[in-house]
Design a protein around this motif. Structure first.
Motif, PDB file in Angstrom:
ATOM      1  N   THR A 141       0.832  -1.211   0.000  1.00 51.95           N
ATOM      2  CA  THR A 141       0.000   0.000   0.000  1.00 51.95           C
ATOM      3  C   THR A 141       0.860   1.252   0.000  1.00 51.95           C
ATOM      4  O   THR A 141       0.604   2.200  -0.757  1.00 51.95           O
ATOM      5  N   LEU A 142       1.905   1.259   0.818  1.00 53.62           N
ATOM      6  CA  LEU A 142       2.783   2.429   0.903  1.00 53.62           C
ATOM      7  C   LEU A 142       3.508   2.670  -0.415  1.00 53.62           C
ATOM      8  O   LEU A 142       3.621   3.813  -0.876  1.00 53.62           O
ATOM      9  N   LEU A 143       3.989   1.609  -1.025  1.00 50.63           N
ATOM     10  CA  LEU A 143       4.705   1.766  -2.290  1.00 50.63           C
ATOM     11  C   LEU A 143       3.775   2.270  -3.385  1.00 50.63           C
ATOM     12  O   LEU A 143       4.188   3.063  -4.238  1.00 50.63           O
ATOM     13  N   VAL A 145       1.379   4.263  -2.996  1.00 49.75           N
ATOM     14  CA  VAL A 145       1.176   5.695  -2.747  1.00 49.75           C
ATOM     15  C   VAL A 145       2.401   6.496  -3.179  1.00 49.75           C
ATOM     16  O   VAL A 145       2.289   7.610  -3.709  1.00 49.75           O
ATOM     17  N   LEU A 146       3.600   5.928  -2.980  1.00 53.36           N
ATOM     18  CA  LEU A 146       4.834   6.642  -3.269  1.00 53.36           C
ATOM     19  C   LEU A 146       5.203   6.635  -4.748  1.00 53.36           C
ATOM     20  O   LEU A 146       5.847   7.565  -5.232  1.00 53.36           O
ATOM     21  N   GLU A 147       4.807   5.610  -5.475  1.00 43.81           N
ATOM     22  CA  GLU A 147       5.214   5.498  -6.869  1.00 43.81           C
ATOM     23  C   GLU A 147       4.781   6.673  -7.747  1.00 43.81           C
ATOM     24  O   GLU A 147       5.495   7.054  -8.673  1.00 43.81           O
ATOM     25  N   PRO A 148       3.597   7.285  -7.522  1.00 43.01           N
ATOM     26  CA  PRO A 148       3.250   8.464  -8.336  1.00 43.01           C
ATOM     27  C   PRO A 148       4.248   9.611  -8.224  1.00 43.01           C
ATOM     28  O   PRO A 148       4.302  10.476  -9.099  1.00 43.01           O
ATOM     29  N   PHE A 149       5.050   9.629  -7.152  1.00 46.51           N
ATOM     30  CA  PHE A 149       6.048  10.684  -7.010  1.00 46.51           C
ATOM     31  C   PHE A 149       7.080  10.633  -8.126  1.00 46.51           C
ATOM     32  O   PHE A 149       7.757  11.624  -8.397  1.00 46.51           O
ATOM     33  N   ILE A 150       7.217   9.486  -8.773  1.00 47.87           N
ATOM     34  CA  ILE A 150       8.191   9.362  -9.855  1.00 47.87           C
ATOM     35  C   ILE A 150       7.875  10.356 -10.968  1.00 47.87           C
ATOM     36  O   ILE A 150       8.772  10.921 -11.604  1.00 47.87           O
TER      37      ILE A 150
END
Length: 254
Positions: A141-143, A145-150
């Motif tokens: 779940t955390l990953l 959420v973080l992947e769009p930061f790419i």
């Protein structure tokens, strides 16, 4: 030589202990005593401080939150909880400062002093263990959420201005490569890998059980248990050999 580097770091850590920690002993414990006068509010405030510090430590380490000097960690004077501010230095940008921030989070002698007789081995360690276990349990779940930061144009992934024009062989923007690397680092931490690399590892060697030379590569690969990860994080955050390497404005003695 390696012996000289070890001796220099030991000397620096000893000087830090003698000239900083002993000259400026912890006083945060007495703040809680003087601010929260009745026993119940004092106990609750101290517990809130330790648990909130543990939660912030876990999250901060996973996302690579740096620049944790004393002005970026505030306290709610009503209940004792820690409140962090200024989240610009994330994804391990602190490792690329002129004086790299080589600790996983801020856990100075003053903070440990405020946690009571058990220090970091009581409520704080318990809270950090629960927080790390919860983060690892929700890794997917955390990953996600973080992947769009790419692809987020607001995030400055460029570590140096010279990288702005760099492209790899596939014509992939350098900032995209850096973003994917950061996500991979976070994934490793959520699996229990201690992958906070000291940029000065080729210049120094430590003697407290954690080598930073190339012989220690396995510790950067093999995942630890939750308890093992917590122990390693606390050890790194409180090591004088790490704290002495920080920028003076970080004030590791406070």
């Amino acid at each position: 030589t390696d012996d000289n580097m070890v001796r220099n770091l030991l000397d620096a850590a000893a000087m830090f202990e003698e000239n900083c920690l002993k000259q400026y002993p912890p006083v945060l414990y007495w703040y809680f005593v003087q601010k929260f006068l009745d026993p119940f509010s004092w106990f609750e405030a101290r517990k809130n401080f330790a648990l909130s510090a543990a939660a912030w430590s876990a999250v901060g380490h996973v996302i690579g939150l740096g620049d944790r000097h004393s002005e970026n960690i505030l306290m709610d004077v009503k209940n004792g909880e820690c409140v962090h501010v200024d989240f610009d230095c994330i994804f391990d940008k602190g490792l690329n400062l002129p004086r790299p921030e080589v600790i996983p989070f801020r856990l100075t002698a003053n903070m440990v002093d405020a946690m009571g007789p058990t220090g970091s081995n009581g409520t704080y360690r318990g809270g950090l263990t629960v927080a790390i276990r919860t983060l690892r349990k929700n890794r997917d779940t955390l990953l996600s959420v973080l992947e769009p930061f790419i692809k987020d144009p607001v995030i400055d992934w460029k570590r140096q201005r010279a990288q702005q024009q760099n492209r790899n062989n596939n014509d992939t923007p350098a900032e995209s490569v850096e973003a994917k690397r950061s996500i991979k680092v976070i994934d490793g931490r959520l699996r229990g890998v201690y992958n906070l690399r000291n940029p000065n590892k080729k210049k120094i060697r430590r003697t407290d059980g954690y080598s930073v030379d190339q012989e220690d590569e396995m510790s950067q690969i093999l995942p630890l248990s939750v308890e093992g990860q917590v122990h390693r994080l606390i050890s790194e955050a409180t090591s004088n050999e790490n704290l002495v390497q920080l920028y003076v404005g970080w004030m590791p003695w406070v």
